[in-house]
Every structure is written in C-alpha cells, then in structure tokens.
Design an enzyme around this catalytic site. Structure first.
Site, short mmCIF file in Angstrom:
data_model
loop_
_atom_site.label_atom_id
_atom_site.label_comp_id
_atom_site.label_asym_id
_atom_site.label_seq_id
_atom_site.Cartn_x
_atom_site.Cartn_y
_atom_site.Cartn_z
N ARG A 144 3.44 11.28 4.93
CA ARG A 144 2.01 10.97 4.95
C ARG A 144 1.64 10.10 3.76
NH1 ARG A 144 -1.39 16.39 5.76
NH2 ARG A 144 -2.99 14.87 5.17
N ARG A 200 -9.20 12.98 -2.45
CA ARG A 200 -9.32 14.06 -1.46
C ARG A 200 -9.80 15.34 -2.12
NH1 ARG A 200 -3.43 14.07 0.67
NH2 ARG A 200 -4.08 15.86 1.92
N LYS A 234 -2.68 26.34 2.73
CA LYS A 234 -3.30 26.81 3.98
C LYS A 234 -2.31 26.80 5.14
CE LYS A 234 -6.61 23.80 4.12
NZ LYS A 234 -6.28 23.03 2.89
N ARG A 289 -15.52 21.78 7.01
CA ARG A 289 -15.38 21.20 5.68
C ARG A 289 -16.72 20.81 5.07
NH1 ARG A 289 -10.35 17.06 5.95
NH2 ARG A 289 -10.74 17.08 3.69
N ARG A 342 5.20 17.10 -1.84
CA ARG A 342 5.20 17.13 -0.37
C ARG A 342 5.32 15.73 0.21
NH1 ARG A 342 0.10 19.79 2.70
NH2 ARG A 342 -0.78 17.69 2.51
#
Length: 207
Positions: free
Chosen positions: A134, A146, A14, A89, A128
């Site tokens: 993160r 998630r 995204k 969401r 990533r």
C-alpha cells in the site's frame, strides 16, 4: 445481535483484533477499507475514485460508505452480528450508522478504541508498508496526515458513543492476546450471555 465498533488510528491493530473477535463471537467482519480495496482490485469507477483519495490519505464520501454498508447488511441478514472495522470515522457517519442499523432492527452494542502514540503508529505502518504494497503505508508524510485526520475528525466519534455509554478506550500497545482479553471483557459487559464460538468463524461480507 452483537454489533461492535472497533476504533483506533491507522496501525493501532484493529485488523489483528478483528480477526480474533470474529472467531470468538462468530461475527461478520465489515471493513470499509477492505470493501473499497475490493472495488479498486476490480477496477470499478468507485474503486478508481477511492484509490486516488486513499493514496492521498483522505476519506471517501459518506454516502458511498453508507451505501456499501447497507448492501453488506442486506447480504448477511442471518448474521449473529457485525464488527465494524475503521467505521464510523466521523460523527455524521456514526449518526448515519445508527439510523441505518435501526432500519435493520438492531443497533451498535459497544465501541472499543485502541489508543497508540503517533510515533509508534508511524513505526508500525512503515514496517507494514514493506510487505503490504500500500502506497499510503510507505510514505511517512502520508502516514502522519492519516493520523492527523484521525485525531481531528475521527476521535470526535468517541464522544458520540460516550454519550450513549458505549465507549471504552484501551491501550493498544502490548501483547496481542492480552489486549484481546481486555476487549472481550468489555464486550461481555454489553452482552454477558454471549457464548464463545467453539470454532473459527468463516463469515465474510458477501460481494
């Protein structure tokens, strides 16, 4: 006003596609994740609260997110449109967004969902996590949690927009430019006269 909801599980691409859409349609990027991380960086009470939830792979309360979006809309009244990245969401959030946009005399133009298999998402996010810093990108258990949250709660939003004939699903695996071309083709069906921007857009959500 062109308002696009870009949808998909964590790691679906995204963020990458948002930047390309911003440049083409001269939109303001509205990422609730970015807004929350900005609060975290500033060490605000909201940021500390959000960090705990995000690190656990959980969602922040709806009223907090809606409030941030309302502030962003008010701060960017002259925008050509918005791209909502990672929001709404849940169905209640989608309903609240519709009501909020109506107060600003606009609405959601279309929703585009990038679909990617779970194992590919886990691979992408762990990769990533090596550079993002993160914590929720560096732990496979949290990543799968998630994705589960997305599948059990977020994916229901697709049905909400399908009822409005605004939902489109695309395969999120493939060349970035090919996926982008497909997204643009869908968006142009909802706003066929929208011209492509001749330069890189620099609009950002104002603090």
């Amino acid at each position: 006003m062109l308002n696009i909801v870009l949808f998909g599980p964590p790691g679906a691409g995204k963020g990458t596609q948002s930047q390309k859409l911003i440049a083409r349609y001269n939109l303001v990027h509205l990422s609730t994740g970015d807004l929350l991380r900005a609060q975290i960086a500033q060490g605000t009470e909201l940021g500390l609260r959000a960090k705990k939830l995000m690190d656990e792979g959980l969602l922040v309360p709806d009223e907090v997110v809606i409030g941030m979006i309302d502030s962003a809309l008010k701060a960017n009244k002259q925008a050509a449109g918005f791209i909502f990245d990672g929001f709404p969401r849940t169905v209640p959030q989608a309903e609240s967004l519709d009501a909020l946009l109506a107060q600003h005399d606009t609405n959601v133009s279309c929703m585009v969902a990038l679909e990617v298999a779970e194992e590919e998402l886990v691979t992408r996010l762990l990769e990533r996590g090596k550079t993002s810093g993160r914590p929720d990108d560096q732990n496979e258990e949290k990543i799968r949690k998630r994705v589960t949250v997305y599948n059990t709660e977020t994916a229901q939003v697709a049905g909400y927009y399908a009822q409005q004939q605004k939902f489109h699903a695309l395969n999120g695996i493939g060349a970035i430019d090919d996926i982008f071309a497909q997204i643009c083709g869908l968006i142009d069906q909802h706003q066929p006269a929208a011209p492509a921007s001749s330069h890189q857009a620099t609009d950002e959500v104002k603090a």
